[in-house]
Design a protein around this motif. Structure first.
Motif, PDB file in Angstrom:
ATOM      1  N   LYS A   3       0.861  -1.183   0.000  1.00  0.00           N
ATOM      2  CA  LYS A   3       0.000   0.000   0.000  1.00  0.00           C
ATOM      3  C   LYS A   3       0.896   1.232   0.000  1.00  0.00           C
ATOM      4  N   CYS A   4       1.379   1.558  -1.202  1.00  0.00           N
ATOM      5  CA  CYS A   4       2.309   2.673  -1.319  1.00  0.00           C
ATOM      6  C   CYS A   4       2.108   3.364  -2.663  1.00  0.00           C
ATOM      7  N   TRP A   5       2.790   4.497  -2.798  1.00  0.00           N
ATOM      8  CA  TRP A   5       2.770   5.252  -4.040  1.00  0.00           C
ATOM      9  C   TRP A   5       4.205   5.467  -4.499  1.00  0.00           C
ATOM     10  N   ILE A   6       4.451   5.331  -5.768  1.00  0.00           N
ATOM     11  CA  ILE A   6       5.695   5.800  -6.380  1.00  0.00           C
ATOM     12  C   ILE A   6       5.344   7.172  -6.914  1.00  0.00           C
ATOM     13  N   ALA A   7       6.048   8.201  -6.462  1.00  0.00           N
ATOM     14  CA  ALA A   7       5.636   9.562  -6.809  1.00  0.00           C
ATOM     15  C   ALA A   7       6.834  10.462  -7.044  1.00  0.00           C
ATOM     16  N   GLY A   8       6.600  11.501  -7.828  1.00  0.00           N
ATOM     17  CA  GLY A   8       7.616  12.524  -8.033  1.00  0.00           C
ATOM     18  C   GLY A   8       8.306  12.433  -9.371  1.00  0.00           C
ATOM     19  N   GLY A   9       9.597  12.742  -9.342  1.00  0.00           N
ATOM     20  CA  GLY A   9      10.385  12.871 -10.563  1.00  0.00           C
ATOM     21  C   GLY A   9      10.457  11.613 -11.412  1.00  0.00           C
ATOM     22  N   ALA A  10      10.407  10.439 -10.807  1.00  0.00           N
ATOM     23  CA  ALA A  10      10.454   9.201 -11.588  1.00  0.00           C
ATOM     24  C   ALA A  10       9.248   9.104 -12.515  1.00  0.00           C
ATOM     25  N   ILE A  11       8.083   9.470 -12.022  1.00  0.00           N
ATOM     26  CA  ILE A  11       6.878   9.424 -12.857  1.00  0.00           C
ATOM     27  C   ILE A  11       6.973  10.490 -13.948  1.00  0.00           C
ATOM     28  N   LEU A  12       7.463  11.676 -13.602  1.00  0.00           N
ATOM     29  CA  LEU A  12       7.696  12.717 -14.605  1.00  0.00           C
ATOM     30  C   LEU A  12       8.614  12.190 -15.699  1.00  0.00           C
ATOM     31  N   SER A  13       9.711  11.561 -15.325  1.00  0.00           N
ATOM     32  CA  SER A  13      10.656  11.034 -16.310  1.00  0.00           C
ATOM     33  C   SER A  13      10.024   9.987 -17.209  1.00  0.00           C
ATOM     34  N   ILE A  14       9.193   9.148 -16.656  1.00  0.00           N
ATOM     35  CA  ILE A  14       8.510   8.134 -17.464  1.00  0.00           C
ATOM     36  C   ILE A  14       7.622   8.804 -18.515  1.00  0.00           C
ATOM     37  N   PHE A  15       6.894   9.837 -18.115  1.00  0.00           N
ATOM     38  CA  PHE A  15       5.968  10.498 -19.040  1.00  0.00           C
ATOM     39  C   PHE A  15       6.676  11.404 -20.046  1.00  0.00           C
ATOM     40  N   THR A  16       7.904  11.816 -19.766  1.00  0.00           N
ATOM     41  CA  THR A  16       8.637  12.678 -20.697  1.00  0.00           C
ATOM     42  C   THR A  16       9.699  11.907 -21.470  1.00  0.00           C
ATOM     43  N   GLY A  17       9.828  10.617 -21.196  1.00  0.00           N
ATOM     44  CA  GLY A  17      10.794   9.799 -21.915  1.00  0.00           C
ATOM     45  C   GLY A  17      12.237  10.048 -21.499  1.00  0.00           C
ATOM     46  N   GLU A  18      12.429  10.637 -20.339  1.00  0.00           N
ATOM     47  CA  GLU A  18      13.767  10.883 -19.833  1.00  0.00           C
ATOM     48  C   GLU A  18      14.206   9.733 -18.923  1.00  0.00           C
ATOM     49  N   GLU A  19      15.503   9.662 -18.669  1.00  0.00           N
ATOM     50  CA  GLU A  19      16.013   8.612 -17.804  1.00  0.00           C
ATOM     51  C   GLU A  19      15.553   8.837 -16.360  1.00  0.00           C
ATOM     52  N   VAL A  20      15.122   7.773 -15.729  1.00  0.00           N
ATOM     53  CA  VAL A  20      14.739   7.831 -14.320  1.00  0.00           C
ATOM     54  C   VAL A  20      16.013   7.831 -13.490  1.00  0.00           C
ATOM     55  N   ASN A  21      16.167   8.848 -12.646  1.00  0.00           N
ATOM     56  CA  ASN A  21      17.359   8.950 -11.796  1.00  0.00           C
ATOM     57  C   ASN A  21      17.211   8.156 -10.507  1.00  0.00           C
ATOM     58  N   ASP A  22      16.022   8.214  -9.928  1.00  0.00           N
ATOM     59  CA  ASP A  22      15.755   7.521  -8.674  1.00  0.00           C
ATOM     60  C   ASP A  22      14.252   7.364  -8.532  1.00  0.00           C
ATOM     61  N   VAL A  23      13.861   6.562  -7.566  1.00  0.00           N
ATOM     62  CA  VAL A  23      12.450   6.276  -7.342  1.00  0.00           C
ATOM     63  C   VAL A  23      12.122   6.568  -5.887  1.00  0.00           C
ATOM     64  N   ASP A  24      11.135   7.446  -5.675  1.00  0.00           N
ATOM     65  CA  ASP A  24      10.694   7.779  -4.323  1.00  0.00           C
ATOM     66  C   ASP A  24       9.372   7.083  -4.044  1.00  0.00           C
ATOM     67  N   VAL A  25       9.307   6.399  -2.908  1.00  0.00           N
ATOM     68  CA  VAL A  25       8.131   5.620  -2.541  1.00  0.00           C
ATOM     69  C   VAL A  25       7.574   6.183  -1.233  1.00  0.00           C
ATOM     70  N   PHE A  26       6.263   6.417  -1.212  1.00  0.00           N
ATOM     71  CA  PHE A  26       5.568   6.986  -0.061  1.00  0.00           C
ATOM     72  C   PHE A  26       4.527   5.990   0.423  1.00  0.00           C
ATOM     73  N   PHE A  27       4.214   6.038   1.718  1.00  0.00           N
ATOM     74  CA  PHE A  27       3.413   4.977   2.331  1.00  0.00           C
ATOM     75  C   PHE A  27       2.197   5.481   3.098  1.00  0.00           C
ATOM     76  N   ARG A  28       1.251   4.557   3.248  1.00  0.00           N
ATOM     77  CA  ARG A  28       0.043   4.822   4.037  1.00  0.00           C
ATOM     78  C   ARG A  28       0.290   4.569   5.525  1.00  0.00           C
ATOM     79  N   SER A  29       1.253   3.694   5.838  1.00  0.00           N
ATOM     80  CA  SER A  29       1.537   3.393   7.244  1.00  0.00           C
ATOM     81  C   SER A  29       2.997   2.981   7.395  1.00  0.00           C
ATOM     82  N   LYS A  30       3.516   3.116   8.608  1.00  0.00           N
ATOM     83  CA  LYS A  30       4.888   2.677   8.906  1.00  0.00           C
ATOM     84  C   LYS A  30       5.016   1.166   8.721  1.00  0.00           C
TER      85      LYS A  30
END
Length: 169
Positions: A3-30
């Motif tokens: 139960k998490c989200w991959i969000a931020g620059g990685a998704i931007l890179s996917i939609f713009t065809g640029e190289e993904v530098n890193d992946v940030d993952v955010f969570f609903r709970s610890k």
């Protein structure tokens, strides 16, 4: 299965065809954070607010646990740039976008969110995005300046709380 989200620059890179530098993952709970860490072998680097590994996809994957979130919109409120307000919900298997994401990506214009919890790191990020062809209008820079002027940093703990979880800190 997480139960998490991959969000931020990685998704931007996917939609713009640029190289993904890193992946940030955010969570609903610890608990969800610990489930991911416990299910993956590899070398983890832990900070006060995140855990990072590059053993899974050979790119840094940062599990952000400074805060947990009940919605992706809550995550977007913490981001500094409109062009980063994009996410993949691993639970629903759907993409979610901020209100101006596509407009700003198409025009390659960055708008600043003065509610961000990391404005202190915005200045080097402006340069990074300008190098990638994005414009940063002067009124947006003024919003950054006013946001930074309102920071009340009185101790190293205050500074650490603002910086932690950004760029490997």
């Amino acid at each position: 299965k997480y139960k998490c989200w991959i969000a931020g620059g990685a998704i931007l890179s996917i939609f713009t065809g640029e190289e993904v530098n890193d992946v940030d993952v955010f969570f609903r709970s610890k608990e969800d954070v610990f489930n991911v860490i416990n299910s993956r072998s590899g070398n983890w680097y832990f900070t006060k607010w995140s855990a990072t590994t590059s053993d899974i996809i050979r790119k840094p994957i940062q599990l952000v646990y400074k805060n947990t979130f009940s919605s992706v919109e809550e995550i977007f409120k913490t981001f500094d740039f409109s062009v980063c307000c994009a996410a993949y919900d691993c639970e629903t298997e759907e993409f979610v976008f901020g209100d101006t994401f596509f407009e700003d990506v198409m025009s390659r214009t960055i708008h600043f969110n003065h509610h961000t919890d990391g404005a202190i790191m915005t200045l080097p990020r402006i340069v990074k995005y300008q190098e990638r062809g994005y414009s940063f209008p002067k009124p947006e820079l003024m919003k950054v300046e006013l946001t930074l002027a309102n920071y009340n940093l009185k101790s190293w703990d205050d500074v650490s709380n603002v910086l932690s979880g950004t760029y490997g800190s």
